[in-house]
Design a protein around this motif. Structure first.
Motif, PDB file in Angstrom:
ATOM      1  N   MET A 110       0.843  -1.186   0.000  1.00  0.00           N
ATOM      2  CA  MET A 110       0.000   0.000   0.000  1.00  0.00           C
ATOM      3  C   MET A 110       0.882   1.241   0.000  1.00  0.00           C
ATOM      4  O   MET A 110       1.682   1.443   0.920  1.00  0.00           O
ATOM      5  N   ARG A 111       0.795   2.048  -1.034  1.00  0.00           N
ATOM      6  CA  ARG A 111       1.612   3.236  -1.179  1.00  0.00           C
ATOM      7  C   ARG A 111       1.049   4.364  -0.313  1.00  0.00           C
ATOM      8  O   ARG A 111      -0.160   4.586  -0.275  1.00  0.00           O
ATOM      9  N   ALA A 112       1.938   5.073   0.380  1.00  0.00           N
ATOM     10  CA  ALA A 112       1.498   6.142   1.285  1.00  0.00           C
ATOM     11  C   ALA A 112       2.515   7.271   1.313  1.00  0.00           C
ATOM     12  O   ALA A 112       3.658   7.116   0.872  1.00  0.00           O
ATOM     13  N   LEU A 113       2.082   8.393   1.847  1.00  0.00           N
ATOM     14  CA  LEU A 113       2.924   9.578   1.986  1.00  0.00           C
ATOM     15  C   LEU A 113       2.864  10.049   3.429  1.00  0.00           C
ATOM     16  O   LEU A 113       1.778  10.160   4.005  1.00  0.00           O
ATOM     17  N   TYR A 114       4.022  10.314   4.003  1.00  0.00           N
ATOM     18  CA  TYR A 114       4.089  10.865   5.355  1.00  0.00           C
ATOM     19  C   TYR A 114       4.558  12.306   5.249  1.00  0.00           C
ATOM     20  O   TYR A 114       5.584  12.598   4.622  1.00  0.00           O
ATOM     21  N   VAL A 115       3.805  13.227   5.861  1.00  0.00           N
ATOM     22  CA  VAL A 115       4.116  14.654   5.805  1.00  0.00           C
ATOM     23  C   VAL A 115       4.164  15.214   7.222  1.00  0.00           C
ATOM     24  O   VAL A 115       3.236  14.999   8.013  1.00  0.00           O
TER      25      VAL A 115
ATOM     26  N   GLY B 110      15.854  17.546   5.202  1.00  0.00           N
ATOM     27  CA  GLY B 110      14.904  18.475   4.616  1.00  0.00           C
ATOM     28  C   GLY B 110      14.976  19.852   5.237  1.00  0.00           C
ATOM     29  O   GLY B 110      16.047  20.335   5.610  1.00  0.00           O
ATOM     30  N   ASN B 111      13.830  20.499   5.358  1.00  0.00           N
ATOM     31  CA  ASN B 111      13.731  21.818   5.957  1.00  0.00           C
ATOM     32  C   ASN B 111      13.810  21.688   7.482  1.00  0.00           C
ATOM     33  O   ASN B 111      13.052  20.930   8.084  1.00  0.00           O
ATOM     34  N   ARG B 112      14.700  22.415   8.101  1.00  0.00           N
ATOM     35  CA  ARG B 112      14.880  22.285   9.550  1.00  0.00           C
ATOM     36  C   ARG B 112      13.657  22.756  10.331  1.00  0.00           C
ATOM     37  O   ARG B 112      13.480  22.409  11.503  1.00  0.00           O
ATOM     38  N   GLY B 113      12.787  23.520   9.689  1.00  0.00           N
ATOM     39  CA  GLY B 113      11.576  23.982  10.352  1.00  0.00           C
ATOM     40  C   GLY B 113      10.412  23.025  10.245  1.00  0.00           C
ATOM     41  O   GLY B 113       9.313  23.320  10.722  1.00  0.00           O
ATOM     42  N   GLY B 114      10.631  21.854   9.647  1.00  0.00           N
ATOM     43  CA  GLY B 114       9.547  20.896   9.434  1.00  0.00           C
ATOM     44  C   GLY B 114       8.956  21.075   8.057  1.00  0.00           C
ATOM     45  O   GLY B 114       9.519  21.745   7.189  1.00  0.00           O
ATOM     46  N   GLY B 115       7.795  20.477   7.840  1.00  0.00           N
ATOM     47  CA  GLY B 115       7.185  20.546   6.525  1.00  0.00           C
ATOM     48  C   GLY B 115       7.959  19.724   5.516  1.00  0.00           C
ATOM     49  O   GLY B 115       8.283  20.202   4.424  1.00  0.00           O
ATOM     50  N   ASN B 116       8.250  18.475   5.876  1.00  0.00           N
ATOM     51  CA  ASN B 116       8.979  17.549   5.018  1.00  0.00           C
ATOM     52  C   ASN B 116       8.155  16.291   4.802  1.00  0.00           C
ATOM     53  O   ASN B 116       7.199  16.021   5.528  1.00  0.00           O
ATOM     54  N   CYS B 117       8.525  15.508   3.800  1.00  0.00           N
ATOM     55  CA  CYS B 117       7.746  14.303   3.513  1.00  0.00           C
ATOM     56  C   CYS B 117       8.596  13.222   2.852  1.00  0.00           C
ATOM     57  O   CYS B 117       9.689  13.483   2.338  1.00  0.00           O
ATOM     58  N   PHE B 118       8.063  12.009   2.915  1.00  0.00           N
ATOM     59  CA  PHE B 118       8.641  10.882   2.178  1.00  0.00           C
ATOM     60  C   PHE B 118       7.519   9.914   1.825  1.00  0.00           C
ATOM     61  O   PHE B 118       6.516   9.804   2.536  1.00  0.00           O
ATOM     62  N   ALA B 119       7.689   9.236   0.697  1.00  0.00           N
ATOM     63  CA  ALA B 119       6.729   8.218   0.266  1.00  0.00           C
ATOM     64  C   ALA B 119       7.233   6.858   0.732  1.00  0.00           C
ATOM     65  O   ALA B 119       8.441   6.633   0.866  1.00  0.00           O
ATOM     66  N   PHE B 120       6.304   5.937   0.972  1.00  0.00           N
ATOM     67  CA  PHE B 120       6.716   4.622   1.455  1.00  0.00           C
ATOM     68  C   PHE B 120       5.655   3.573   1.166  1.00  0.00           C
ATOM     69  O   PHE B 120       4.488   3.889   0.892  1.00  0.00           O
ATOM     70  N   ASP B 121       6.072   2.312   1.213  1.00  0.00           N
ATOM     71  CA  ASP B 121       5.187   1.152   1.216  1.00  0.00           C
ATOM     72  C   ASP B 121       5.424   0.406   2.519  1.00  0.00           C
ATOM     73  O   ASP B 121       6.544   0.397   3.037  1.00  0.00           O
ATOM     74  N   LEU B 122       4.416  -0.240   3.031  1.00  0.00           N
ATOM     75  CA  LEU B 122       4.604  -1.116   4.185  1.00  0.00           C
ATOM     76  C   LEU B 122       4.616  -2.585   3.790  1.00  0.00           C
ATOM     77  O   LEU B 122       5.237  -3.404   4.452  1.00  0.00           O
ATOM     78  N   ALA B 123       3.922  -2.931   2.721  1.00  0.00           N
ATOM     79  CA  ALA B 123       3.856  -4.337   2.296  1.00  0.00           C
ATOM     80  C   ALA B 123       4.028  -4.412   0.776  1.00  0.00           C
ATOM     81  O   ALA B 123       3.056  -4.204   0.050  1.00  0.00           O
ATOM     82  N   PRO B 124       5.233  -4.711   0.298  1.00  0.00           N
ATOM     83  CA  PRO B 124       6.450  -4.924   1.093  1.00  0.00           C
ATOM     84  C   PRO B 124       7.041  -3.602   1.563  1.00  0.00           C
ATOM     85  O   PRO B 124       6.765  -2.558   0.985  1.00  0.00           O
TER      86      PRO B 124
END
Length: 206
Positions: free
Chosen positions: A1-6, A168-182
Motif C-alpha cells: 500500500m503506497r502512502a505519503l508521510y508529511v 529536509g527543511n529544519r523547520g519541518g514541513g517535510n515528507c517521504f513516500a513509502f510502502d509497508l507491504a512490502p
C-alpha cells in the motif's frame, strides 16, 4: 500500500501552552497552503493525522484541496515528551540527540524511541488496512515519529542522522513516500516545496 508521510511545518511556539496544542505559525500555514495548491495530494486520497493541533491544521488544509475528509488518531502523535515539558532550543536538541542515540532508554521520562516506533508503525499499519486498493493514503504527523517510521520501513537502525532536520527543511514541513507491504522507502526526507506531484502513480507503475 503506497502512502505519503508529511510533517507539519513551522509552529507558533509558546512556553505557556502545552506543546500538543501549538498551532501552525503564519509561515507554516503559508507553506502548507502552497503545498496543497500544488496538487501533491491527489483528489480523493485518504488523509490521516494525529490529534495534535499543528498536525490537524495541516491535514485540514490538505483535505480541503483534495476534497476529502480527515481521520485523526491520538496514537499517531509525536513521542511523549510531557515529562520535561517545553525545552529551549539548545536543550531540546541535546535531548533529541539522546532520544535517538539510546532508543531503549527513557530520556528523563520521555517515551522511549523503541516504544514510539512500535506505536507509530502499528497505528499506520492498522490505518492502511482500511484504505481501498489504489487509493492514496496521506499521514500528517511529526518529525520524531516520522523518522522512526522511516527507519522501520528502510530497515535502518534508529539514529538522529535519519531525522528530517538532517535532510529536509529544519523547520519541518517535510515528507517521504513509502510502502509497508512490502516495506519500501520511496526516498529520504524532502521539503514539501521539493516533493513532486504524481508520487502515487509513478510508483504504482513499477
Amino acid at each position: 500500500m503506497r502512502a505519503l508521510y508529511v510533517t507539519h511545518p513551522q509552529v507558533a511556539m509558546d512556553a505557556n501552552v502545552p506543546v500538543p496544542l501549538w498551532g501552525l505559525s503564519p509561515q507554516g500555514q503559508a507553506r502548507a497552503k502552497a503545498f496543497a495548491a500544488r496538487g501533491v495530494v491527489p483528489v480523493g486520497a485518504m488523509i490521516f493525522c494525529s490529534r495534535e493541533t499543528k498536525a490537524m491544521q495541516l491535514a485540514d488544509i490538505l483535505a480541503e484541496a483534495a476534497q476529502t475528509l480527515v481521520l485523526s488518531d491520538h496514537l499517531m502523535g509525536e513521542n511523549d515528551r510531557s515529562a520535561t515539558g517545553f525545552l529551549p532550543a539548545a536543550l531540546f536538541e541535546e535531548a533529541a540527540d539522546r532520544f535517538f542515540a539510546h532508543p531503549d532508554v527513557s530520556m528523563e521520562g520521555w517515551e522511549r524511541a523503541i516504544d514510539a516506533q512500535t506505536r507509530i508503525v502499528d497505528t499506520i499499519t492498522t490505518a492502511l488496512a482500511s484504505v481501498p486498493a489504489d487509493t492514496p493514503a496521506v499521514f500528517c504527523g511529526h518529525g520524531a515519529v516520522g523518522t522512526l517510521l522511516k527507519c522501520h520501513v528502510a530497515g535502518r537502525k534508529i539514529a538522529r542522522r535519519e531525522d528530517q532536520s538532517r535532510h529536509g527543511n529544519r523547520g519541518g514541513g517535510n515528507c517521504f513516500a513509502f510502502d509497508l507491504a512490502p516495506a519500501r522507502l520511496g526516498g529520504e526526507w524532502q521539503a514539501m516545496e521539493d516533493f513532486a506531484p504524481g508520487w502515487f502513480d509513478a510508483v504504482r507503475r513499477h
